[in-house]
Design a protein around this motif. Sequence first.
Motif, PDB file in Angstrom:
ATOM      1  N   ASN A  12       0.820  -1.214   0.000  1.00 33.55           N
ATOM      2  CA  ASN A  12       0.000   0.000   0.000  1.00 33.55           C
ATOM      3  C   ASN A  12       0.855   1.266   0.000  1.00 33.55           C
ATOM      4  O   ASN A  12       0.480   2.274  -0.599  1.00 33.55           O
ATOM      5  N   CYS A  13       1.989   1.221   0.677  1.00 33.77           N
ATOM      6  CA  CYS A  13       2.907   2.371   0.686  1.00 33.77           C
ATOM      7  C   CYS A  13       3.415   2.639  -0.728  1.00 33.77           C
ATOM      8  O   CYS A  13       3.457   3.781  -1.176  1.00 33.77           O
ATOM      9  N   HIS A  14       3.787   1.578  -1.422  1.00 33.51           N
ATOM     10  CA  HIS A  14       4.268   1.723  -2.802  1.00 33.51           C
ATOM     11  C   HIS A  14       3.150   2.205  -3.725  1.00 33.51           C
ATOM     12  O   HIS A  14       3.397   3.036  -4.611  1.00 33.51           O
ATOM     13  N   ALA A  15       1.931   1.729  -3.498  1.00 35.46           N
ATOM     14  CA  ALA A  15       0.790   2.173  -4.307  1.00 35.46           C
ATOM     15  C   ALA A  15       0.521   3.656  -4.069  1.00 35.46           C
ATOM     16  O   ALA A  15       0.261   4.403  -5.019  1.00 35.46           O
ATOM     17  N   LEU A  16       0.606   4.091  -2.809  1.00 33.37           N
ATOM     18  CA  LEU A  16       0.388   5.510  -2.500  1.00 33.37           C
ATOM     19  C   LEU A  16       1.459   6.365  -3.176  1.00 33.37           C
ATOM     20  O   LEU A  16       1.140   7.414  -3.746  1.00 33.37           O
ATOM     21  N   PRO A  51      -0.728   3.402   5.020  1.00 37.38           N
ATOM     22  CA  PRO A  51       0.224   4.437   4.680  1.00 37.38           C
ATOM     23  C   PRO A  51      -0.313   5.831   5.015  1.00 37.38           C
ATOM     24  O   PRO A  51      -1.512   6.027   5.186  1.00 37.38           O
ATOM     25  N   GLY A  52       0.609   6.750   5.095  1.00 35.24           N
ATOM     26  CA  GLY A  52       0.243   8.142   5.332  1.00 35.24           C
ATOM     27  C   GLY A  52       0.923   9.025   4.304  1.00 35.24           C
ATOM     28  O   GLY A  52       1.963   8.672   3.746  1.00 35.24           O
ATOM     29  N   LEU A  53       0.321  10.176   4.071  1.00 35.86           N
ATOM     30  CA  LEU A  53       0.868  11.138   3.122  1.00 35.86           C
ATOM     31  C   LEU A  53       0.967  12.487   3.809  1.00 35.86           C
ATOM     32  O   LEU A  53      -0.027  12.996   4.349  1.00 35.86           O
ATOM     33  N   VAL A  54       2.164  13.046   3.800  1.00 35.76           N
ATOM     34  CA  VAL A  54       2.426  14.345   4.417  1.00 35.76           C
ATOM     35  C   VAL A  54       2.897  15.290   3.315  1.00 35.76           C
ATOM     36  O   VAL A  54       3.807  14.964   2.556  1.00 35.76           O
ATOM     37  N   VAL A  55       2.248  16.451   3.229  1.00 33.69           N
ATOM     38  CA  VAL A  55       2.632  17.452   2.239  1.00 33.69           C
ATOM     39  C   VAL A  55       3.021  18.716   2.988  1.00 33.69           C
ATOM     40  O   VAL A  55       2.201  19.280   3.729  1.00 33.69           O
ATOM     41  N   ASP A  56       4.264  19.123   2.803  1.00 32.79           N
ATOM     42  CA  ASP A  56       4.795  20.306   3.495  1.00 32.79           C
ATOM     43  C   ASP A  56       4.468  20.266   4.985  1.00 32.79           C
ATOM     44  O   ASP A  56       3.961  21.222   5.560  1.00 32.79           O
ATOM     45  N   GLU A  57       4.740  19.110   5.599  1.00 34.65           N
ATOM     46  CA  GLU A  57       4.607  18.854   7.038  1.00 34.65           C
ATOM     47  C   GLU A  57       3.152  18.823   7.537  1.00 34.65           C
ATOM     48  O   GLU A  57       2.906  18.886   8.733  1.00 34.65           O
ATOM     49  N   GLU A  58       2.189  18.700   6.637  1.00 34.64           N
ATOM     50  CA  GLU A  58       0.780  18.562   7.011  1.00 34.64           C
ATOM     51  C   GLU A  58       0.288  17.186   6.564  1.00 34.64           C
ATOM     52  O   GLU A  58       0.394  16.840   5.379  1.00 34.64           O
TER      53      GLU A  58
END
Length: 78
Positions: A12-16, A51-58
């Motif tokens: 799932n991490c790779h898919a994200l 998995p998690g997604l962080v964009v510019d520390e958010e």
Amino acid sequence: MIVKILGPGCRNCHALEEHTREALAQLGLDAEIEAVTDYAEIAGYGVMKTPGLVVDEEVVVAGKVPSVKDLTRLLAPR
């Protein structure tokens, strides 16, 4: 833009990561993408399900793999 993929490196991490790269390409955005696999660092973001997604520390996603279409909405400049 700095984008971080949080997780142990699972499927799932790779898919994200793949979906995120595709969404960024569709939007024409340039971003630095980092993989964060350290559990203490992941927990530091408050993410308990990967998995998690962080964009510019958010944190923008946790515990799921959104579609490319959903990610383009999340990543589009406001």
